[in-house]
Every structure is written in structure tokens, then in C-alpha cells.
Design a protein around this motif. Sequence first.
Motif, PDB file in Angstrom:
ATOM      1  N   THR A  48       1.285  -0.949   0.350  1.00  0.00           N
ATOM      2  CA  THR A  48       0.548   0.213   0.071  1.00  0.00           C
ATOM      3  C   THR A  48       0.737   1.024  -0.286  1.00  0.00           C
ATOM      4  O   THR A  48       2.202   0.714   0.055  1.00  0.00           O
ATOM      5  CB  THR A  48      -1.026   0.251   1.291  1.00  0.00           C
ATOM      6  OG1 THR A  48      -0.054   0.285   2.481  1.00  0.00           O
ATOM      7  CG2 THR A  48      -1.749  -1.442   1.316  1.00  0.00           C
ATOM      8  N   GLY A  49       0.518   2.178  -0.070  1.00  0.00           N
ATOM      9  CA  GLY A  49       1.631   4.202   0.135  1.00  0.00           C
ATOM     10  C   GLY A  49       0.834   5.157   0.816  1.00  0.00           C
ATOM     11  O   GLY A  49       0.098   5.901   0.518  1.00  0.00           O
ATOM     12  N   ARG A  50       0.695   4.245   2.106  1.00  0.00           N
ATOM     13  CA  ARG A  50       0.013   5.241   2.595  1.00  0.00           C
ATOM     14  C   ARG A  50       1.914   7.005   3.337  1.00  0.00           C
ATOM     15  O   ARG A  50       2.769   6.354   2.983  1.00  0.00           O
ATOM     16  CB  ARG A  50      -0.026   5.239   4.182  1.00  0.00           C
ATOM     17  CG  ARG A  50      -1.319   4.163   4.127  1.00  0.00           C
ATOM     18  CD  ARG A  50      -2.638   4.139   3.222  1.00  0.00           C
ATOM     19  NE  ARG A  50      -3.431   3.114   3.050  1.00  0.00           N
ATOM     20  CZ  ARG A  50      -4.326   3.099   1.845  1.00  0.00           C
ATOM     21  NH1 ARG A  50      -5.053   3.972   1.054  1.00  0.00           N
ATOM     22  NH2 ARG A  50      -4.680   2.090   2.257  1.00  0.00           N
ATOM     23  N   THR A  51       1.178   7.957   3.497  1.00  0.00           N
ATOM     24  CA  THR A  51       1.838   8.857   4.172  1.00  0.00           C
ATOM     25  C   THR A  51       2.768   8.059   5.021  1.00  0.00           C
ATOM     26  O   THR A  51       2.671   8.071   5.884  1.00  0.00           O
ATOM     27  CB  THR A  51       1.217   9.940   4.617  1.00  0.00           C
ATOM     28  OG1 THR A  51      -0.182  10.563   3.747  1.00  0.00           O
ATOM     29  CG2 THR A  51       1.646  11.299   5.274  1.00  0.00           C
ATOM     30  N   HIS A  52       3.962   8.365   5.113  1.00  0.00           N
ATOM     31  CA  HIS A  52       5.450   7.849   5.934  1.00  0.00           C
ATOM     32  C   HIS A  52       5.379   6.892   6.185  1.00  0.00           C
ATOM     33  O   HIS A  52       5.664   6.261   6.692  1.00  0.00           O
ATOM     34  CB  HIS A  52       5.515   9.040   6.652  1.00  0.00           C
ATOM     35  CG  HIS A  52       4.798  10.418   6.876  1.00  0.00           C
ATOM     36  ND1 HIS A  52       5.343  11.376   7.588  1.00  0.00           N
ATOM     37  CD2 HIS A  52       5.837  11.174   5.319  1.00  0.00           C
ATOM     38  CE1 HIS A  52       5.309  12.790   7.372  1.00  0.00           C
ATOM     39  NE2 HIS A  52       5.525  12.544   6.078  1.00  0.00           N
ATOM     40  N   GLN A  53       4.746   5.376   5.069  1.00  0.00           N
ATOM     41  CA  GLN A  53       4.310   4.363   6.060  1.00  0.00           C
ATOM     42  C   GLN A  53       5.929   3.801   5.308  1.00  0.00           C
ATOM     43  O   GLN A  53       5.919   3.215   6.897  1.00  0.00           O
ATOM     44  CB  GLN A  53       3.963   3.895   4.814  1.00  0.00           C
ATOM     45  CG  GLN A  53       3.121   2.295   4.668  1.00  0.00           C
ATOM     46  CD  GLN A  53       2.594   1.838   3.661  1.00  0.00           C
ATOM     47  OE1 GLN A  53       1.804   1.857   2.874  1.00  0.00           O
ATOM     48  NE2 GLN A  53       3.369   0.194   2.949  1.00  0.00           N
ATOM     49  N   ILE A  54       6.469   3.844   5.219  1.00  0.00           N
ATOM     50  CA  ILE A  54       7.764   2.626   5.143  1.00  0.00           C
ATOM     51  C   ILE A  54       8.451   3.839   7.232  1.00  0.00           C
ATOM     52  O   ILE A  54       8.586   2.652   7.816  1.00  0.00           O
ATOM     53  CB  ILE A  54       8.605   3.359   4.288  1.00  0.00           C
ATOM     54  CG1 ILE A  54       8.738   2.109   3.010  1.00  0.00           C
ATOM     55  CG2 ILE A  54      10.511   2.144   4.815  1.00  0.00           C
ATOM     56  CD1 ILE A  54       8.970   2.270   2.134  1.00  0.00           C
TER      57      ILE A  54
END
Length: 304
Positions: free
Chosen positions: A231-237
Motif C-alpha cells: 500500500t502507499g500511505r503517507t510516511h508508510q516506510i
Amino acid sequence: MTVLSHTIQPEEQGMRIDKVLASLNEDASRSQVQSWIKDQLVKVDDEPIKSNYKCQKGATITWEIPEPEVLDVIPENIPLDIIYEDSDVLVVNKPRGMVVHPSAGHGSGTLVNALMYHCNDLSGINGILRPGIVHRIDMDTSGLLMVAKNDKAHVSLVDQLKEKTVKRSYEAIVHGTISHEVGTIDAPLGRDPKDRQKMAVVDGGKHAVTHFEVIKRFENDFTHVKCVLETGRTHQIRVHMQYIGFPLVGDPKYGPRKTLEFDGQALHATVLGFEHPTTGEWMEFEVAPPEDFENLLEKLEKMS
């Protein structure tokens, strides 16, 4: 103005309305929501309320989002590292320190300013401030981004992101020694209730999954890892790695105060793959981390 509405759910019973609205508007801070309430842009069952209003189950909140301040986006002759370009898409290697699109405090010098100088044809779906922008990476994250040059391409690329078929692989340097070779972090992300400028793993947050693999461990308690986004959420990593106890080196928001000298978080978008919006052909691109990232790896090697 944009007018939205929401029926208060049982789990929101008794919560302050500014907190509920902030959770419903991902791009708005709690202070922004409070300013909307102060300006009587928020109503419950058609009646204006105060910021300390406690939500009642079944009531209907309606709120107006003011039009954003109009910024005049000016094309700027900023060099771009373009990896691929045709009439539909453009893939660029964004340098660390460059903001993707104009916003408050960043009216110029952004990737969008540079793109507008480079090409006349960018999709308009995201409006005047974000032409062509399909997805983002943080200012201090370097690496690959795809850009849509027309609306048809934009829709296709966004659909691929939603369907989780876009390949996005990153390299990061983290604090600590990760003992296992591979792992998956499946933890929901939302605004940090203690700090609205940060994201955090929270109950009821948006589904977020990061896969990681150890590339190299260093004897001085650092690890070089590969992270793949499902998935690609804000600040995910950045948030996920901090959540499992391995924050990114140099991360000013989620990392420790004592860290290696590095200008921002040590994170680079290395691989980007997607289906071409017109031809259907699978396209995959890879760029090595920038020189400062490689220099940091060499420094860790010497310190080991």
C-alpha cells in the motif's frame, strides 16, 4: 467551497468534534478544523457548534472546506533526471530535498515547477497545484516517480495504484540489527493523536502493508534494507520501520536524535514498475541510490 457530510457512528459517541473531523480529513490538521468551526463552517444537524462539542450518535455533521489559497504555479528551469518519457507518461528520478508539488511554504522549486517548464502536456485531474502528479514521495526521500501527461493515463495509473499492481521498491538504512532475513509489517496508519503533524500506527487507521528484506547488516548496529510497498500511505516506510524498532537513519520526524549525519531520512525509491496506460506493456525502471546514500553505506562498512 466543498461541502461534505458525515453521520456520527456509535464508536464516535462522546468524541470531540474537532478530533472526529480531523480524522475524516486526512489533509487537514486539528487546528485547521478548529478554524473551520470558529468560522461557523461546521454544523451538526444544521446548527453551528463549538470545538469542544461532544459527538452524539446518529447526528449529521456537515462542513464546508474553504477553497485553498490560489498559488500561481510558475514554470521553472530546474534540471530533471528523466528516466523515461513518451506522450502518456514520464518517469523521473527526484533528488532528495525537492518537494513534489507547491504548497504553503513551498511555492517554487518543486518538481511540478520543473515539470511545467519541461513539458506543456500534464494531466489536469489533480488541479493547478498538482498537474500530472499521480503519487508522491517525501521531500527528503529520493528516487522514482511516475507522472501522467494526460487524463487517460492519470486514471489508468491511479487505478493500478488502487489495485496494488504497481511495483514500488525502496532502499533504506535503519538503526539496529534486524535478525530475520525477511518480514512483513501489516499495521494500520493514521494521524498521530498526540501530534497531528505525524503519522502513527493507530486503531482504525488505513490498511498499510510493508514487506522488507535485509540487504546487509553492519557490526555497528545498522542495517541496509529493501522495502516493498503493498500500500502507499503517507510516511508508510518511515512509520512502519520505527514501529518495529528500526527507525530510519537521519529521519527528523520518526528517528532518534542521535543518528548518523545525513540530510533527511536515508530512503530511496529504487524500483518502479507499472503497466503502460496505452499499450498495456509492463514497464519497470531502476535507479541506484544517490551519492550521499552510497557514501553513507561506505562509511558504515569502514566503521564495522
